[in-house]
Design an enzyme around this catalytic site. Structure first.
Site, PDB file in Angstrom:
ATOM      1  N   SER A  16       0.995  -0.857  -0.242  1.00 14.80           N
ATOM      2  CA  SER A  16       0.140   0.283   0.078  1.00 14.80           C
ATOM      3  C   SER A  16       1.061   1.299  -0.120  1.00 14.80           C
ATOM      4  CB  SER A  16      -0.814  -0.302   1.265  1.00 14.80           C
ATOM      5  OG  SER A  16      -1.185   1.253   1.831  1.00 14.80           O
TER       6      SER A  16
ATOM      7  N   TYR B  35      -2.990  -0.692  10.431  1.00 13.94           N
ATOM      8  CA  TYR B  35      -2.882  -1.308   8.564  1.00 13.94           C
ATOM      9  C   TYR B  35      -1.361  -0.528   8.140  1.00 13.94           C
ATOM     10  CZ  TYR B  35      -4.176  -0.573   3.640  1.00 13.94           C
ATOM     11  OH  TYR B  35      -4.497  -1.174   2.546  1.00 13.94           O
TER      12      TYR B  35
HETATM   13  P1  NDP Z   1     -11.976  -4.918  -0.897  1.00 11.57           P
HETATM   14  O1  NDP Z   1     -12.957  -4.646   0.311  1.00 11.57           O
HETATM   15  O2  NDP Z   1     -13.120  -4.478  -2.556  1.00 11.57           O
HETATM   16  O3  NDP Z   1     -11.081  -6.706  -0.363  1.00 11.57           O
HETATM   17  C1  NDP Z   1     -10.336  -7.624   0.277  1.00 11.57           C
HETATM   18  C2  NDP Z   1     -11.239  -8.313  -0.442  1.00 11.57           C
HETATM   19  O4  NDP Z   1     -10.247  -9.289   0.799  1.00 11.57           O
HETATM   20  C3  NDP Z   1     -12.262  -8.816  -0.035  1.00 11.57           C
HETATM   21  O5  NDP Z   1     -12.445  -9.721  -1.553  1.00 11.57           O
HETATM   22  C4  NDP Z   1     -13.157 -10.033   1.390  1.00 11.57           C
HETATM   23  O6  NDP Z   1     -13.333 -10.853   0.470  1.00 11.57           O
HETATM   24  C5  NDP Z   1     -11.604 -10.384   1.366  1.00 11.57           C
HETATM   25  N1  NDP Z   1     -10.960 -10.560   2.798  1.00 11.57           N
HETATM   26  C6  NDP Z   1     -10.804  -9.741   3.964  1.00 11.57           C
HETATM   27  N2  NDP Z   1     -10.462 -10.472   4.992  1.00 11.57           N
HETATM   28  C7  NDP Z   1     -10.211 -11.272   4.196  1.00 11.57           C
HETATM   29  C8  NDP Z   1     -10.077 -12.856   5.192  1.00 11.57           C
HETATM   30  N3  NDP Z   1      -9.409 -13.402   6.244  1.00 11.57           N
HETATM   31  N4  NDP Z   1     -10.567 -14.371   4.647  1.00 11.57           N
HETATM   32  C9  NDP Z   1     -10.136 -14.219   3.184  1.00 11.57           C
HETATM   33  N5  NDP Z   1     -10.285 -12.787   2.102  1.00 11.57           N
HETATM   34  C10 NDP Z   1     -10.800 -11.506   2.974  1.00 11.57           C
HETATM   35  O7  NDP Z   1     -10.852  -4.002  -0.422  1.00 11.57           O
HETATM   36  P2  NDP Z   1      -9.594  -3.612  -2.230  1.00 11.57           P
HETATM   37  O8  NDP Z   1      -9.898  -4.692  -3.005  1.00 11.57           O
HETATM   38  O9  NDP Z   1      -9.672  -1.948  -1.883  1.00 11.57           O
HETATM   39  O10 NDP Z   1      -8.294  -4.842  -1.532  1.00 11.57           O
HETATM   40  C11 NDP Z   1      -7.677  -5.943  -1.892  1.00 11.57           C
HETATM   41  C12 NDP Z   1      -6.061  -5.091  -1.156  1.00 11.57           C
HETATM   42  O11 NDP Z   1      -5.437  -4.303  -1.652  1.00 11.57           O
HETATM   43  C13 NDP Z   1      -5.720  -4.986   0.214  1.00 11.57           C
HETATM   44  O12 NDP Z   1      -4.477  -5.977   0.699  1.00 11.57           O
HETATM   45  C14 NDP Z   1      -5.527  -3.582   0.422  1.00 11.57           C
HETATM   46  O13 NDP Z   1      -5.226  -3.418   1.933  1.00 11.57           O
HETATM   47  C15 NDP Z   1      -5.208  -3.484  -0.490  1.00 11.57           C
HETATM   48  N6  NDP Z   1      -4.780  -2.067  -1.320  1.00 11.57           N
HETATM   49  C16 NDP Z   1      -6.570  -0.878  -1.244  1.00 11.57           C
HETATM   50  C17 NDP Z   1      -5.864   0.104  -1.913  1.00 11.57           C
HETATM   51  C18 NDP Z   1      -6.957   0.767  -2.393  1.00 11.57           C
HETATM   52  O14 NDP Z   1      -6.941   2.337  -2.506  1.00 11.57           O
HETATM   53  N7  NDP Z   1      -8.148  -0.338  -2.608  1.00 11.57           N
HETATM   54  C19 NDP Z   1      -4.371   0.854  -1.535  1.00 11.57           C
HETATM   55  C20 NDP Z   1      -3.837  -0.243  -1.250  1.00 11.57           C
HETATM   56  C21 NDP Z   1      -3.976  -1.507  -0.776  1.00 11.57           C
HETATM   57  P3  NDP Z   1     -14.791 -11.594   1.375  1.00 11.57           P
HETATM   58  O15 NDP Z   1     -15.493  -9.906   1.620  1.00 11.57           O
HETATM   59  O16 NDP Z   1     -15.385 -12.974   0.742  1.00 11.57           O
HETATM   60  O17 NDP Z   1     -14.307 -11.916   3.284  1.00 11.57           O
END
Ligand code: NDP
Length: 256
Positions: free
Chosen positions: A146, A159
């Site tokens: 990130s 985070y």
């Molecule tokens: P979302 O919330 O859209 O997606 C996160 C995903 O993680 C969901 O699909 C969720 O699936 C899954 N998830 C969360 N916890 C668990 C768990 N314990 N086990 C299995 N699956 C899990 O977020 P983003 O797409 O934005 O984020 C994706 C990644 O990118 C993350 O690591 C985030 O920190 C990183 N990121 C995002 C940024 C942004 O601006 N959006 C910037 C920098 C980094 P479900 O709902 O099925 O649990």
């Protein structure tokens, strides 16, 4: 002559959190490059919707339910992918969560939820993948950091700690597993429009408006913006690249 080095035909990729946001953007890119893709998440309904979106691309895809913070659940996930696709070549450890508040307001359980998901979950998925990679002579791990891997922030302490840790873990896995022909690299997304950031945009609108202003590209990223680098890091084109952390941020991290 170069097109073949990005070809993922015959490769099997597992994308945690592939059922939405950035994970789904990456999963679509890997599928378009020819990979079979396992979509892993907790929410089976979201996963089914994601598979419906992937269907039009035409590469084989499968759902798998997992809690990446739970070791047994991660091992079960690996077994299911192996049973359906017969091999594993690429892991995108993308699943992650955030809770925004000043450091002194976190309950210890909230700290653990963030660290256990973002950092421990990445470690568990990587270590569980190694035996599968050894069976096929190598593999690719893509971790997701990130801007918080680089910068601190007043309402993202746990985070940022987790995402800084992801980068250091990435470097250490890269060093340790080069001998097994496993390349491990981190993508550092900038500010991407997903369900994760939509909540923050509502709770801190002024801060989030500044993002567009500060980003040289002049916009928020979309999940599909991550697909190109993910395909590169998953493909033979990146076979001599390991331990890196590459921003995909529209220039956010280089603007003074
Ligand atoms: P979302 O919330 O859209 O997606 C996160 C995903 O993680 C969901 O699909 C969720 O699936 C899954 N998830 C969360 N916890 C668990 C768990 N314990 N086990 C299995 N699956 C899990 O977020 P983003 O797409 O934005 O984020 C994706 C990644 O990118 C993350 O690591 C985030 O920190 C990183 N990121 C995002 C940024 C942004 O601006 N959006 C910037 C920098 C980094 P479900 O709902 O099925 O649990």
């Amino acid at each position: 002559m170069m097109s073949g080095v990005f070809d993922l035909t015959g490769r099997v990729a597992l994308v945690t959190g592939g059922n939405g946001g950035i994970g789904l953007g990456i999963a679509k890119g890997l599928a378009a490059a020819g990979a079979s893709v396992a979509i892993a998440g907790r929410d089976a309904v979201k996963t089914a919707d994601a598979l419906a979106e992937l269907a039009s691309i035409g590469s084989p895809a499968m759902p798998v339910e997992v809690d990446i913070a739970d070791e047994e659940s991660v091992h079960t996930m690996m077994r299911k992918v192996g049973a359906q696709f017969g091999r594993l070549d690429i892991v995108v450890a993308n699943a992650g969560i955030n809770i925004r508040k000043p450091p002194e307001d976190y309950a210890l359980a909230e700290w653990h939820a963030i660290i256990d998901t973002n950092l421990t979950g990445t470690f568990l998925c990587a270590t569980a993948a190694l035996p599968e990679f050894k069976k096929v002579g190598g593999g690719k791990i893509i971790t997701i950091g990130s801007m918080a891997s680089i910068f601190g922030g007043g309402i993202i302490g746990p985070y940022a700690a987790s995402k800084g840790g992801v980068v250091q873990l990435t470097k250490s896995l890269a060093v340790s597993w080069a001998q097994h022909n496993v390349q491990v690299n981190a993508i550092l997304p900038g500010f991407i429009d997903t369900p994760l950031t939509r909540g923050g945009r509502q709770s801190a609108p002024a801060m989030f408006a500044k993002v567009t202003e500060r980003t040289p590209a002049g916009r928020w990223g979309q999940p599909e913006d991550l697909a190109g680098l993910a395909v590169f890091l998953a493909s033979p084109a990146s076979n001599f690249i390991t331990g890196t952390a590459i921003p995909v941020d529209g220039g956010y991290s280089v603007q003074i």
